[in-house]
Scaffold this active site. Sequence first.
Site, short mmCIF file in Angstrom:
data_model
loop_
_atom_site.label_atom_id
_atom_site.label_comp_id
_atom_site.label_asym_id
_atom_site.label_seq_id
_atom_site.Cartn_x
_atom_site.Cartn_y
_atom_site.Cartn_z
N ASP A 158 -29.07 22.75 39.41
CA ASP A 158 -29.57 23.71 38.43
C ASP A 158 -30.59 23.11 37.47
O ASP A 158 -30.77 21.88 37.42
CB ASP A 158 -28.38 24.32 37.65
CG ASP A 158 -27.39 23.28 37.16
OD1 ASP A 158 -27.73 22.08 37.16
OD2 ASP A 158 -26.28 23.66 36.77
N ASN A 174 -14.45 26.46 31.39
CA ASN A 174 -14.14 27.84 31.80
C ASN A 174 -14.13 27.98 33.33
O ASN A 174 -14.10 29.09 33.84
CB ASN A 174 -15.15 28.82 31.17
CG ASN A 174 -16.58 28.58 31.64
OD1 ASN A 174 -16.84 27.71 32.47
ND2 ASN A 174 -17.51 29.33 31.09
N HIS A 181 -16.55 27.02 35.40
CA HIS A 181 -17.83 27.22 36.08
C HIS A 181 -18.21 25.99 36.90
O HIS A 181 -17.80 24.88 36.62
CB HIS A 181 -18.95 27.65 35.10
CG HIS A 181 -19.47 26.58 34.20
ND1 HIS A 181 -20.08 26.86 33.01
CD2 HIS A 181 -19.50 25.23 34.31
CE1 HIS A 181 -20.47 25.73 32.44
NE2 HIS A 181 -20.13 24.74 33.21
N GLU A 211 -21.16 31.17 36.10
CA GLU A 211 -20.21 31.48 35.04
C GLU A 211 -19.13 32.44 35.54
O GLU A 211 -19.34 33.14 36.53
CB GLU A 211 -20.96 32.12 33.87
CG GLU A 211 -22.06 31.25 33.27
CD GLU A 211 -21.52 30.13 32.40
OE1 GLU A 211 -20.30 29.86 32.44
OE2 GLU A 211 -22.32 29.52 31.68
#
Length: 247
Positions: A67, A136, A138, A143
């Site tokens: 990314d 979380n 990800h 996400e």
Amino acid sequence: MVIYNAKDYNDMSRKAANIISAQIIIKPNCVLGLATGSTPEGTYKQLVEWYKKGDLDFAQVKAVNLDEYKGLSKDNDQSYAYFMRKHLFDNVNIDINNTFIPNGLEADSKKECTRYNEVIKSLGGVDLQLLGIGGNGHIGFNEPGEAFEKETHCVKLTDDTIKANSRFFSSLDLVPKFAYSMGIKSIMQAKSILLVASGKSKAEALYKTIYGEIVPSVPASILQLHNNVTIVADDDALSIIKEKGLL
Ligand code: PGA
């Protein structure tokens, strides 16, 4: 999934670097899928050390990153392109022309994502994909709630991720709000996956990833469906799993 319990961050980094070295030794022209973030820094440091000792050769290795922030140039010191040069590429004999990362300055998201998907395909896919994991759950910038079937796409970062990343920027306003990220589908197409995790802040996400339901609200849980996943995590990251007597 194979889970290796590392004592601490340094032990996790050495074990992960060992797995990456093995891949390079077995297939010197392998395609490595690489990740940024604090977790893999120690892994890269260890790989650089072994390279400097003459134990590793990156001459034929190709690297494709997960990314990049949309809006940052590769020379911005918060860009992932900059991170990769600083922590790995500038310190080993990889050919920089064999390193690939989304172009944060391409404003046309569709164009950039199509280009990046083509890059991955033209390399023949990823042999070993390194992943960190967010608190979380990800992976990459996928996400919670994102569709599992996506390839490279433009992501609107969640407030949690923007806040977590703000530690690297002088103010919250400067943290990019969008990123280009390989999708879950791209990640799942890698031939093998190595996920690294360190610290208590990852314990719940790791527990849900390995033992929870496979749901988009925990993106990493999809890894249960991949047939070649290795997890290297330290005691703190495995704390909930160990408390529950699962390891
Ligand atoms: P970290 O990030 O390694 O900086 O904790 C991991 C991630 O968010 O994927």
